[in-house]
Design an enzyme around this catalytic site. Structure first.
Site, PDB file in Angstrom:
ATOM      1  N   GLY A  12      -0.154  -0.550   2.049  1.00 51.75           N
ATOM      2  CA  GLY A  12      -0.084   0.900   1.817  1.00 51.75           C
ATOM      3  C   GLY A  12      -1.344   1.559   1.307  1.00 51.75           C
ATOM      4  O   GLY A  12      -1.293   2.702   0.844  1.00 51.75           O
ATOM      5  N   SER A  18      -5.227   6.616  -2.359  1.00 50.46           N
ATOM      6  CA  SER A  18      -3.898   5.979  -2.288  1.00 50.46           C
ATOM      7  C   SER A  18      -3.502   5.365  -3.624  1.00 50.46           C
ATOM      8  O   SER A  18      -4.319   4.737  -4.308  1.00 50.46           O
ATOM      9  CB  SER A  18      -3.895   4.865  -1.233  1.00 50.46           C
ATOM     10  N   ILE A  19      -2.219   5.508  -3.966  1.00 49.26           N
ATOM     11  CA  ILE A  19      -1.687   4.868  -5.169  1.00 49.26           C
ATOM     12  C   ILE A  19      -1.919   3.352  -5.095  1.00 49.26           C
ATOM     13  O   ILE A  19      -2.301   2.726  -6.087  1.00 49.26           O
ATOM     14  CB  ILE A  19      -0.188   5.211  -5.332  1.00 49.26           C
ATOM     15  N   VAL A  64       4.976  -1.363   9.730  1.00 48.07           N
ATOM     16  CA  VAL A  64       6.255  -1.893   9.238  1.00 48.07           C
ATOM     17  C   VAL A  64       7.458  -1.422  10.057  1.00 48.07           C
ATOM     18  O   VAL A  64       8.578  -1.872   9.813  1.00 48.07           O
ATOM     19  CB  VAL A  64       6.480  -1.580   7.738  1.00 48.07           C
ATOM     20  N   ALA A  94       7.916  10.196   6.775  1.00 44.43           N
ATOM     21  CA  ALA A  94       8.917  11.013   7.460  1.00 44.43           C
ATOM     22  C   ALA A  94       8.138  11.966   8.359  1.00 44.43           C
ATOM     23  O   ALA A  94       6.974  12.267   8.088  1.00 44.43           O
ATOM     24  CB  ALA A  94       9.745  11.804   6.452  1.00 44.43           C
ATOM     25  N   TYR A 155      11.615  17.964  -0.227  1.00 43.38           N
ATOM     26  CA  TYR A 155      11.517  16.498  -0.154  1.00 43.38           C
ATOM     27  C   TYR A 155      12.565  15.954   0.832  1.00 43.38           C
ATOM     28  O   TYR A 155      12.358  14.938   1.479  1.00 43.38           O
ATOM     29  CB  TYR A 155      11.641  15.884  -1.543  1.00 43.38           C
ATOM     30  N   LYS A 162      14.343   7.429  -0.424  1.00 39.91           N
ATOM     31  CA  LYS A 162      13.985   6.829  -1.721  1.00 39.91           C
ATOM     32  C   LYS A 162      15.229   6.347  -2.468  1.00 39.91           C
ATOM     33  O   LYS A 162      15.164   5.351  -3.200  1.00 39.91           O
ATOM     34  CB  LYS A 162      13.185   7.807  -2.576  1.00 39.91           C
ATOM     35  N   LEU A 194      -3.125  11.345   0.290  1.00 39.11           N
ATOM     36  CA  LEU A 194      -2.978  11.723   1.700  1.00 39.11           C
ATOM     37  C   LEU A 194      -1.543  12.158   2.002  1.00 39.11           C
ATOM     38  O   LEU A 194      -1.305  13.097   2.754  1.00 39.11           O
ATOM     39  CB  LEU A 194      -3.374  10.518   2.578  1.00 39.11           C
TER      40      LEU A 194
HETATM   41  P1  NAD Z   1      -0.767   7.364   0.970  1.00 41.30           P
HETATM   42  O1  NAD Z   1      -0.694   8.237   2.169  1.00 41.30           O
HETATM   43  O2  NAD Z   1      -2.097   6.988   0.467  1.00 41.30           O
HETATM   44  O3  NAD Z   1       0.076   6.028   1.203  1.00 41.30           O
HETATM   45  C1  NAD Z   1       1.151   5.943   2.120  1.00 41.30           C
HETATM   46  C2  NAD Z   1       0.887   4.717   2.967  1.00 41.30           C
HETATM   47  O4  NAD Z   1       1.961   4.484   3.875  1.00 41.30           O
HETATM   48  C3  NAD Z   1      -0.382   4.867   3.822  1.00 41.30           C
HETATM   49  O5  NAD Z   1      -1.272   3.830   3.524  1.00 41.30           O
HETATM   50  C4  NAD Z   1       0.131   4.713   5.239  1.00 41.30           C
HETATM   51  O6  NAD Z   1      -0.760   4.044   6.091  1.00 41.30           O
HETATM   52  C5  NAD Z   1       1.390   3.887   5.006  1.00 41.30           C
HETATM   53  N1  NAD Z   1       2.301   3.914   6.136  1.00 41.30           N
HETATM   54  C6  NAD Z   1       2.964   4.983   6.664  1.00 41.30           C
HETATM   55  N2  NAD Z   1       3.676   4.600   7.728  1.00 41.30           N
HETATM   56  C7  NAD Z   1       3.469   3.249   7.873  1.00 41.30           C
HETATM   57  C8  NAD Z   1       3.932   2.268   8.789  1.00 41.30           C
HETATM   58  N3  NAD Z   1       4.778   2.579   9.810  1.00 41.30           N
HETATM   59  N4  NAD Z   1       3.530   0.983   8.633  1.00 41.30           N
HETATM   60  C9  NAD Z   1       2.690   0.655   7.621  1.00 41.30           C
HETATM   61  N5  NAD Z   1       2.215   1.536   6.719  1.00 41.30           N
HETATM   62  C10 NAD Z   1       2.605   2.817   6.854  1.00 41.30           C
HETATM   63  O7  NAD Z   1       0.077   8.136  -0.157  1.00 41.30           O
HETATM   64  P2  NAD Z   1       0.606   7.662  -1.585  1.00 41.30           P
HETATM   65  O8  NAD Z   1       0.928   8.903  -2.289  1.00 41.30           O
HETATM   66  O9  NAD Z   1      -0.313   6.684  -2.165  1.00 41.30           O
HETATM   67  O10 NAD Z   1       1.991   6.960  -1.226  1.00 41.30           O
HETATM   68  C11 NAD Z   1       2.277   5.612  -1.530  1.00 41.30           C
HETATM   69  C12 NAD Z   1       3.711   5.465  -2.008  1.00 41.30           C
HETATM   70  O11 NAD Z   1       3.851   6.170  -3.239  1.00 41.30           O
HETATM   71  C13 NAD Z   1       4.746   6.047  -1.065  1.00 41.30           C
HETATM   72  O12 NAD Z   1       5.884   5.201  -1.044  1.00 41.30           O
HETATM   73  C14 NAD Z   1       5.099   7.360  -1.738  1.00 41.30           C
HETATM   74  O13 NAD Z   1       6.405   7.759  -1.399  1.00 41.30           O
HETATM   75  C15 NAD Z   1       5.003   6.952  -3.172  1.00 41.30           C
HETATM   76  N6  NAD Z   1       4.896   8.067  -4.139  1.00 41.30           N
HETATM   77  C16 NAD Z   1       3.939   9.019  -3.989  1.00 41.30           C
HETATM   78  C17 NAD Z   1       3.849  10.070  -4.912  1.00 41.30           C
HETATM   79  C18 NAD Z   1       2.846  11.173  -4.769  1.00 41.30           C
HETATM   80  O14 NAD Z   1       3.062  12.249  -5.332  1.00 41.30           O
HETATM   81  N7  NAD Z   1       1.731  10.958  -4.069  1.00 41.30           N
HETATM   82  C19 NAD Z   1       4.752  10.102  -6.000  1.00 41.30           C
HETATM   83  C20 NAD Z   1       5.709   9.103  -6.131  1.00 41.30           C
HETATM   84  C21 NAD Z   1       5.770   8.074  -5.190  1.00 41.30           C
HETATM   85  O1  0WE Z   2       6.857  10.284  -1.132  1.00 39.19           O
HETATM   86  C1  0WE Z   2       6.022  11.162  -1.104  1.00 39.19           C
HETATM   87  C2  0WE Z   2       5.321  11.492   0.197  1.00 39.19           C
HETATM   88  C3  0WE Z   2       6.205  11.204   1.366  1.00 39.19           C
HETATM   89  C4  0WE Z   2       5.695  11.631   2.711  1.00 39.19           C
HETATM   90  C5  0WE Z   2       4.718  12.579   2.920  1.00 39.19           C
HETATM   91  C6  0WE Z   2       4.346  12.920   4.217  1.00 39.19           C
HETATM   92  C7  0WE Z   2       3.342  13.999   4.510  1.00 39.19           C
HETATM   93  C8  0WE Z   2       2.709  13.843   5.872  1.00 39.19           C
HETATM   94  C9  0WE Z   2       6.298  11.051   3.795  1.00 39.19           C
HETATM   95  N1  0WE Z   2       5.951  11.377   5.061  1.00 39.19           N
HETATM   96  C10 0WE Z   2       4.994  12.290   5.281  1.00 39.19           C
HETATM   97  N2  0WE Z   2       4.710  12.614   6.578  1.00 39.19           N
HETATM   98  C11 0WE Z   2       3.662  13.395   6.922  1.00 39.19           C
HETATM   99  O2  0WE Z   2       3.459  13.703   8.109  1.00 39.19           O
HETATM  100  N3  0WE Z   2       5.744  11.843  -2.251  1.00 39.19           N
HETATM  101  C12 0WE Z   2       6.486  11.536  -3.439  1.00 39.19           C
HETATM  102  C13 0WE Z   2       4.767  12.954  -2.324  1.00 39.19           C
HETATM  103  C14 0WE Z   2       5.528  14.217  -2.064  1.00 39.19           C
HETATM  104  O3  0WE Z   2       5.823  14.596  -0.798  1.00 39.19           O
HETATM  105  C15 0WE Z   2       6.576  15.750  -0.889  1.00 39.19           C
HETATM  106  C16 0WE Z   2       6.755  16.090  -2.228  1.00 39.19           C
HETATM  107  C17 0WE Z   2       6.093  15.100  -2.993  1.00 39.19           C
HETATM  108  C18 0WE Z   2       6.026  15.020  -4.477  1.00 39.19           C
HETATM  109  C19 0WE Z   2       7.147  16.488   0.119  1.00 39.19           C
HETATM  110  C20 0WE Z   2       7.885  17.632  -0.211  1.00 39.19           C
HETATM  111  C21 0WE Z   2       8.067  17.975  -1.543  1.00 39.19           C
HETATM  112  C22 0WE Z   2       7.507  17.204  -2.563  1.00 39.19           C
END
Ligand code: NAD
Ligand code: 0WE
Length: 255
Positions: A12, A18-19, A64, A94, A155, A162, A194
């Protein structure tokens, strides 16, 4: 050095925001040896140099959404490593159309894709990782969000995904617990990555969170990385099936 001699697969990392990248850097600082997976060629271009900056050349493809690619990932990993101490699942997806408007308008395909990539993938990866994890009493960690528990605007289907992910953590825990393998989730507050770029109202959310959260600030990569090291190391030896909030305390508020 909490992770000295430990081997962790990170799924990821998309870029340096990225987290999973914050987690990787902290695991490396604690002595871990890392492997990375990426879903496609454009992400490989970003991940490979990041991995190399942490001394890791094990950078393997895995979308995945494909059982064949998950099989291939663990076949290849097994050629290099005889065991696994940690698996980090930091993946969600999504269709952008589903993350706006009314949840009731979620399509069958949109629901299927979000739950497949964001929730089932944890089960699919963990099953293939089980033999490697069991040989070292390793730990699995996934990333989740408050939208699993409470309703947040836009969301939408990701909240359902989730909720399924968090429940999967609980159902996986006893399956793996017999071998001493732990499974936990970290629920992070909103962070600029991202995945949150271009989400309508996200900036407002960050402001609201920083004002209202008990700690009066947003969640940082370092916040998440510290708890990730705890959940992946022997420090959390008695903890499994748990969802740990790293959100400045936001989730405890009623109003
Ligand atoms: P990110 O976009 O950096 O990471 C998301 C990752 O998912 C990317 O590396 C992408 O390549 C990967 N991914 C998506 N579809 C895939 C697939 N089919 N196969 C393999 N990899 C795939 O964003 P992030 O914010 O670091 O998100 C990482 C996790 O943290 C996610 O599960 C997200 O829901 C969760 N999260 C994010 C936030 C936030 O506010 N950013 C808050 C809470 C939880
Ligand atoms: O889990 C997430 C991100 C999830 C996510 C984000 C995207 C954007 C681009 C999943 N799929 C996509 N597909 C795309 O095409 N978060 C926790 C970050 C997040 O996303 C939101 C939030 C928060 C917080 C979407 C709507 C409202 C709040």
């Amino acid at each position: 050095m909490l992770m000295q001699g430990k081997r962790v697969l990170i799924c990821g990392v998309a870029n340096d925001h990225s987290i999973a990248w914050s987690i990787a850097q902290r695991l490396h600082a604690e002595g871990a040896e890392l492997a990375f997976s990426y879903p496609n060629d454009s992400i490989e271009k970003r991940v490979r140099p990041l991995a190399e900056s942490l001394g890791s050349s094990l950078v393997l493809p895995c979308d995945v959404g494909s059982d064949a690619e998950i099989d291939a990932l663990f076949a290849e990993l097994g050629e290099h490593w005889d065991g696994l101490d940690g698996l980090v699942h930091s993946i969600a997806f999504a269709s952008r159309d589903e993350l706006k408007g009314r949840f009731i308008d979620t399509t069958r395909d949109g629901f299927r894709l979000a739950l497949d990539v964001s929730a089932y993938s944890l089960v699919a990866l963990t099953r293939r990782a089980e033999p490697l994890l069991a040989s070292r009493r390793g730990a699995v960690l996934t990333l989740t969000y408050f939208g699993a528990e409470k309703v947040l605007p836009n969301y939408n289907v990701m909240g359902i995904a989730k909720a399924a992910l968090e429940s999967s953590v609980r159902y996986l825990a006893p399956d793996l617990g017999a071998a001493g393998v732990r499974v936990n989730a970290l629920s992070a507050g909103p962070m600029r990555t991202l995945s949150s770029a271009g989400i309508s109202g996200f900036k407002t959310m960050l402001h609201h969170h920083a004002e209202r959260a008990p700690l009066r600030r947003n969640t940082t990569g370092d916040d998440v990385a510290g708890t990730a090291v705890y959940l992946l190391s022997d420090l959390s030896g008695g903890v499994t099936g748990e969802v740990v909030h790293v959100d400045g305390g936001y989730n405890i508020l009623g109003m």
